[in-house]
Scaffold this motif. Structure first.
Motif, mmCIF file in Angstrom:
data_model
loop_
_atom_site.group_PDB
_atom_site.id
_atom_site.type_symbol
_atom_site.label_atom_id
_atom_site.label_comp_id
_atom_site.label_asym_id
_atom_site.label_seq_id
_atom_site.Cartn_x
_atom_site.Cartn_y
_atom_site.Cartn_z
ATOM 1 N N UNK A 119 -32.696 -18.932 -45.304
ATOM 2 C CA UNK A 119 -34.108 -19.323 -45.330
ATOM 3 C C UNK A 119 -34.351 -20.384 -46.408
ATOM 4 N N UNK A 120 -35.019 -21.443 -46.008
ATOM 5 C CA UNK A 120 -35.304 -22.530 -46.942
ATOM 6 C C UNK A 120 -36.569 -22.239 -47.753
ATOM 7 N N UNK A 121 -36.469 -22.306 -49.042
ATOM 8 C CA UNK A 121 -37.650 -22.134 -49.889
ATOM 9 C C UNK A 121 -37.961 -23.450 -50.587
ATOM 10 N N UNK A 122 -39.235 -23.668 -50.846
ATOM 11 C CA UNK A 122 -39.629 -24.861 -51.589
ATOM 12 C C UNK A 122 -39.338 -24.646 -53.071
ATOM 13 N N UNK A 123 -39.286 -25.750 -53.816
ATOM 14 C CA UNK A 123 -39.063 -25.642 -55.260
ATOM 15 C C UNK A 123 -40.167 -24.810 -55.899
ATOM 16 N N UNK A 124 -41.371 -24.923 -55.365
ATOM 17 C CA UNK A 124 -42.487 -24.151 -55.908
ATOM 18 C C UNK A 124 -42.248 -22.645 -55.720
ATOM 19 N N UNK A 125 -41.647 -22.278 -54.603
ATOM 20 C CA UNK A 125 -41.308 -20.869 -54.374
ATOM 21 C C UNK A 125 -40.341 -20.379 -55.460
ATOM 22 N N UNK A 126 -39.412 -21.245 -55.867
ATOM 23 C CA UNK A 126 -38.461 -20.844 -56.913
ATOM 24 C C UNK A 126 -39.130 -20.752 -58.276
ATOM 25 N N UNK A 127 -40.131 -21.578 -58.504
ATOM 26 C CA UNK A 127 -40.886 -21.462 -59.748
ATOM 27 C C UNK A 127 -41.487 -20.057 -59.836
ATOM 28 N N UNK A 128 -42.097 -19.632 -58.747
ATOM 29 C CA UNK A 128 -42.723 -18.312 -58.706
ATOM 30 C C UNK A 128 -41.675 -17.223 -58.872
ATOM 31 N N UNK A 129 -40.592 -17.356 -58.139
ATOM 32 C CA UNK A 129 -39.502 -16.386 -58.237
ATOM 33 C C UNK A 129 -38.970 -16.304 -59.668
ATOM 34 N N UNK A 130 -38.795 -17.462 -60.280
ATOM 35 C CA UNK A 130 -38.287 -17.493 -61.650
ATOM 36 C C UNK A 130 -39.250 -16.846 -62.632
ATOM 37 N N UNK A 131 -40.537 -17.054 -62.420
ATOM 38 C CA UNK A 131 -41.532 -16.481 -63.325
ATOM 39 C C UNK A 131 -41.594 -14.954 -63.195
ATOM 40 N N UNK A 132 -41.575 -14.443 -61.973
ATOM 41 C CA UNK A 132 -41.659 -12.992 -61.818
ATOM 42 C C UNK A 132 -40.322 -12.314 -62.121
ATOM 43 N N UNK A 133 -39.235 -13.098 -62.188
ATOM 44 C CA UNK A 133 -37.926 -12.509 -62.499
ATOM 45 C C UNK A 133 -37.885 -12.004 -63.938
ATOM 46 N N UNK A 134 -38.643 -12.679 -64.847
ATOM 47 C CA UNK A 134 -38.689 -12.236 -66.238
ATOM 48 C C UNK A 134 -39.400 -10.896 -66.343
ATOM 49 N N UNK A 135 -40.632 -10.896 -65.842
ATOM 50 C CA UNK A 135 -41.330 -9.632 -65.701
ATOM 51 C C UNK A 135 -42.443 -9.799 -64.681
ATOM 52 N N UNK A 136 -42.898 -8.690 -64.087
ATOM 53 C CA UNK A 136 -43.903 -8.772 -63.035
ATOM 54 C C UNK A 136 -45.166 -9.491 -63.511
ATOM 55 N N UNK A 137 -45.718 -10.328 -62.623
ATOM 56 C CA UNK A 137 -46.887 -11.126 -62.965
ATOM 57 C C UNK A 137 -47.872 -11.140 -61.805
ATOM 58 N N UNK A 138 -49.130 -11.295 -62.109
ATOM 59 C CA UNK A 138 -50.137 -11.542 -61.072
ATOM 60 C C UNK A 138 -50.158 -13.036 -60.773
ATOM 61 N N UNK B 234 -45.164 -29.991 -67.029
ATOM 62 C CA UNK B 234 -44.855 -31.409 -67.240
ATOM 63 C C UNK B 234 -43.711 -31.909 -66.358
ATOM 64 N N UNK B 235 -42.979 -30.978 -65.742
ATOM 65 C CA UNK B 235 -41.997 -31.432 -64.748
ATOM 66 C C UNK B 235 -42.126 -30.728 -63.404
ATOM 67 N N UNK B 236 -42.974 -29.663 -63.344
ATOM 68 C CA UNK B 236 -43.268 -29.065 -62.041
ATOM 69 C C UNK B 236 -44.549 -28.242 -62.108
#
Lengths: 184, 184
Positions: B1-20, B34-36
């Motif tokens: 499944x292809x994800x957008x870079x923005x999807x990975x930003x979200x994934x990366x952020x919630x990987x640290x700890x759960x977020x709303x 400043x870069x995404x």
DNA sequence: ACAGGCATGTAAATAGTTACATGATTCG
DNA sequence: CGAATCATGTAACTATTTACATGCCTGT
């Protein structure tokens, strides 16, 4: 009237001399693409909009049976381009996917995070080389009196080299905890 | 499944700890913007898609009457994030409107072309300062063992300073024809 | 004859921004 | 009470990419 940055790319290209859509695309791919790309899907509809707005004028330049339209800039178009050129830039975002990966590299084991930096470095060196190849060709022809395209191209090369160097420094910092402690 | 870079930003952020969704937006604005960058219009629909794909899981975390959902990453989500992190970057384009203006600066009289460089320089110094202000705050808290966010932030500061310096050098080159002749 | 470049364009999809709507809670 | 912040979301628009369709012209 609000124009997109891509509209100004087109305006800027036809301001030098009249161009067809096809030629604009080829020019963009040779010159601005490393900091602003454009596809046919943008160029042709945008040319139509610019013509409707009176900022460019289409001129039939068919060659035999092959239909062809070149667009030249109008006085209004030139005024719009110059107005835009005089406005200060306000870009904040860079859109560098490598930095995004590096930002989240803590999710990988340390050796692999270093590999991210190495891949970024290799990539930037590759781009610098590509741009240098373009520079070599650009030097030969077509720069009558306008220093800016070459300046920007060289800026692109320097930027990629600077970035590659930064990646190398960061890689060494990760591999050398003493130095890291000293510098922080 | 292809994800957008923005999807990975979200994934990366919630990987640290759960977020709303709201917290993700606030985090992005403080860190990667400043870069995404990412807007609510991307974040909320993307969170829903990621949940449907099983890469994140929504958990009710309402506070009293105020409804609230935090998202945590799943094992599949973590695997997708790590796979993406291991792929080499391929960004070619920078999207810097200032360079675009500089490229076409030959359409203006020489004094005004110099002003373009000066405006770019001022702008980059301003961004460097903004990022430095963030750095000062970031140093105080929240960096338990993960060196990458700060590394990227400092990279951003260095980049903006390097760019400002380049603008200064180009400005001097334009104002000093002798030097220009020597270097070309 | 055929490959490669010239030339124009569109459809569909994806990506991203902006502006708005709604309502709760907290702090001064 | 009012402002700021927390919180979620959507609608409309703008931007951009990708892939495709069509056909001419030049050189080998």
């Amino acid at each position: 009237m609000e124009l997109s940055a891509t509209a100004y790319v087109i305006l800027g290209m036809v301001a030098r001399e009249p161009q067809s859509g096809y030629e604009i695309k080829a020019l963009v791919d040779k010159t601005t693409r490393f900091f602003w790309a454009a596809s046919y899907g943008q160029i042709y509809p945008e040319l139509r909009r610019l013509a409707e707005a009176g900022l460019v004028r289409g001129i039939d330049a068919s060659r035999g049976e092959r239909k062809r339209t070149v667009y030249e800039i109008t006085a209004d178009g030139r005024a719009a381009l110059e107005k835009w050129l005089r406005e200060p830039p306000r870009t904040y975002e860079l859109r560098e996917e490598g930095l995004l990966k590096l930002f989240f590299a803590g999710a990988l084991p340390p050796e692999e995070a270093v590999a991210t930096l190495r891949a970024m470095r290799d990539h930037r060196l590759g781009v610098a080389e590509e741009l240098s190849a373009i520079e070599a060709k650009a030097l030969i022809k077509d720069l009558r009196g306008d220093p800016f395209p070459l300046m920007v191209l060289r800026g692109g090369i320097e930027f990629n080299e600077w970035f590659a160097d930064w990646c190398g420094r960061m890689e060494r910092q990760l591999l050398d905890p003493v130095r890291e402690r000293r510098s922080s």
